[in-house]
Design a protein around this motif. Sequence first.
Motif, PDB file in Angstrom:
ATOM      1  N   TYR A 160      57.161  37.830  44.320  1.00 41.06           N
ATOM      2  CA  TYR A 160      58.270  38.459  43.654  1.00 41.06           C
ATOM      3  C   TYR A 160      58.278  38.034  42.259  1.00 41.06           C
ATOM      4  CZ  TYR A 160      60.013  41.117  47.511  1.00 41.06           C
ATOM      5  OH  TYR A 160      60.387  41.979  48.649  1.00 41.06           O
ATOM      6  N   THR A 161      58.294  36.658  42.065  1.00 42.22           N
ATOM      7  CA  THR A 161      58.264  35.942  40.792  1.00 42.22           C
ATOM      8  C   THR A 161      57.264  35.386  40.178  1.00 42.22           C
ATOM      9  OG1 THR A 161      58.610  33.807  41.839  1.00 42.22           O
ATOM     10  CG2 THR A 161      60.423  35.501  41.863  1.00 42.22           C
ATOM     11  N   ASN A 162      56.105  35.483  40.772  1.00 41.29           N
ATOM     12  CA  ASN A 162      54.679  34.769  40.233  1.00 41.29           C
ATOM     13  C   ASN A 162      55.055  33.219  39.969  1.00 41.29           C
ATOM     14  OD1 ASN A 162      52.207  35.739  39.663  1.00 41.29           O
ATOM     15  ND2 ASN A 162      52.391  34.898  37.171  1.00 41.29           N
ATOM     16  N   SER A 171      61.975  37.744  35.983  1.00 40.55           N
ATOM     17  CA  SER A 171      61.667  36.677  37.308  1.00 40.55           C
ATOM     18  C   SER A 171      62.868  36.287  38.210  1.00 40.55           C
ATOM     19  CB  SER A 171      60.973  35.588  36.868  1.00 40.55           C
ATOM     20  OG  SER A 171      60.606  34.734  37.935  1.00 40.55           O
ATOM     21  N   ALA A 172      64.020  35.891  37.333  1.00 36.87           N
ATOM     22  CA  ALA A 172      65.127  35.595  37.991  1.00 36.87           C
ATOM     23  C   ALA A 172      65.723  36.786  38.788  1.00 36.87           C
ATOM     24  CB  ALA A 172      66.303  35.236  37.076  1.00 36.87           C
ATOM     25  N   ALA A 173      65.889  38.090  37.999  1.00 39.76           N
ATOM     26  CA  ALA A 173      66.270  39.356  38.813  1.00 39.76           C
ATOM     27  C   ALA A 173      65.614  39.584  40.215  1.00 39.76           C
ATOM     28  CB  ALA A 173      66.335  40.421  37.741  1.00 39.76           C
ATOM     29  N   LEU A 174      64.118  39.480  40.010  1.00 37.07           N
ATOM     30  CA  LEU A 174      63.466  39.610  41.163  1.00 37.07           C
ATOM     31  C   LEU A 174      63.593  38.613  42.247  1.00 37.07           C
ATOM     32  CD1 LEU A 174      59.954  40.832  39.954  1.00 37.07           C
ATOM     33  CD2 LEU A 174      61.625  42.205  41.077  1.00 37.07           C
ATOM     34  N   ARG A 175      63.882  37.264  41.862  1.00 43.61           N
ATOM     35  CA  ARG A 175      64.174  36.358  42.627  1.00 43.61           C
ATOM     36  C   ARG A 175      65.356  36.737  43.796  1.00 43.61           C
ATOM     37  NH1 ARG A 175      62.345  31.282  42.822  1.00 43.61           N
ATOM     38  NH2 ARG A 175      61.476  31.303  40.923  1.00 43.61           N
ATOM     39  N   THR A 176      66.235  37.503  43.026  1.00 44.99           N
ATOM     40  CA  THR A 176      67.471  37.953  43.995  1.00 44.99           C
ATOM     41  C   THR A 176      67.002  38.678  45.286  1.00 44.99           C
ATOM     42  OG1 THR A 176      68.030  39.782  42.780  1.00 44.99           O
ATOM     43  CG2 THR A 176      68.944  37.675  42.105  1.00 44.99           C
ATOM     44  N   LEU A 177      65.862  39.391  45.051  1.00 48.67           N
ATOM     45  CA  LEU A 177      65.369  40.290  46.102  1.00 48.67           C
ATOM     46  C   LEU A 177      64.654  39.500  47.113  1.00 48.67           C
ATOM     47  CD1 LEU A 177      64.114  43.173  44.032  1.00 48.67           C
ATOM     48  CD2 LEU A 177      66.432  43.072  44.912  1.00 48.67           C
ATOM     49  N   VAL A 178      64.227  38.285  46.923  1.00 52.35           N
ATOM     50  CA  VAL A 178      63.566  37.550  48.087  1.00 52.35           C
ATOM     51  C   VAL A 178      64.389  37.212  49.235  1.00 52.35           C
ATOM     52  CG1 VAL A 178      62.188  35.329  48.508  1.00 52.35           C
ATOM     53  CG2 VAL A 178      62.231  36.278  46.294  1.00 52.35           C
TER      54      VAL A 178
END
Length: 300
Positions: A99-101, A17-24
């Motif tokens: 992105y992160t749920n 989730s933290a990795a996907l958060r960087t794409l927000v």
Amino acid sequence: MAGPCSARLQGDAAAFSAALRTLVNNPQFSDVMFVVGQEQQKVFAHRCVLACRCQAFRGMLSQAPVGSQDSSSSVPPQGPFILGNVQPEVFLAVIEFLYTNNVTLNSRIALEVLTSSVEYGLQDLCKLCVKFIKDTLSVEQVCEALQAAVTYGQVDLQQHCLAFIEGCTAAVVRTQGFRELSDVVLARVLRSDRLAVDELDLVQAVREWAHVSSAVLERPVPEVAALPVRELRLPLLAPSELVTLESYNQQDLLIPVENIAAAWRAHALRKGSGVPSRLCRPRRGTRPRDHHRHLEPHAK
């Protein structure tokens, strides 16, 4: 010889989730852009994430580019997509969830994020919004939350808001949110036996609500107030209070004459004859008056 074994093993969900958060809202590798709100803020996103997480975005991103002659074009639109009716902070909360749920909420945007979750068909986000709203409900926001709950069919939130209003009615009826309720929702509130306020104060609150609604909707006071007024329990008022009520009523015609006449008749006959029993039933906050003992048998 034993056959091959298989298993699905789960890694660290928080790290994912933290990795996907960087794409927000990160323009790097982004392939679609939105222009959001009156501020025209640019929000960057990734088509594959939006499409796999939300059917509404999948439909939006699958449309042929403007001016294309081929509605089945395999070239997806790049944007920008103009979303002028949503606040950037609200839209970014939706994007964060996709992105992160997870979602970051505050009391300023929670109701609008709830609205967006319904519009985009995001049931899990809707549940998170409802939980946050319930946990942070305040006197100033409860009526707005109740209105949204009724509008979007959130029964659990409706019940929670009504219970909150019943607990601090006298404060709630003085808020701007109370004056902005729809007639249907206000009537629903007024049906409660557990409102913690006297009937005379409720009548005054409804009068103030009606004048605001009349000005906003540009319709006569009696017309906008017709539904809520049916729920006012006039037989609970003392004769002197009914006299005062009639005086005010001559100015704005808030309450139909027959409703006031029925209350007078209850006094004259010492019972609620011809009046629906619910209108003779004291609420939790009703101040006792001498004549109430004559209405009690009728209310049973």
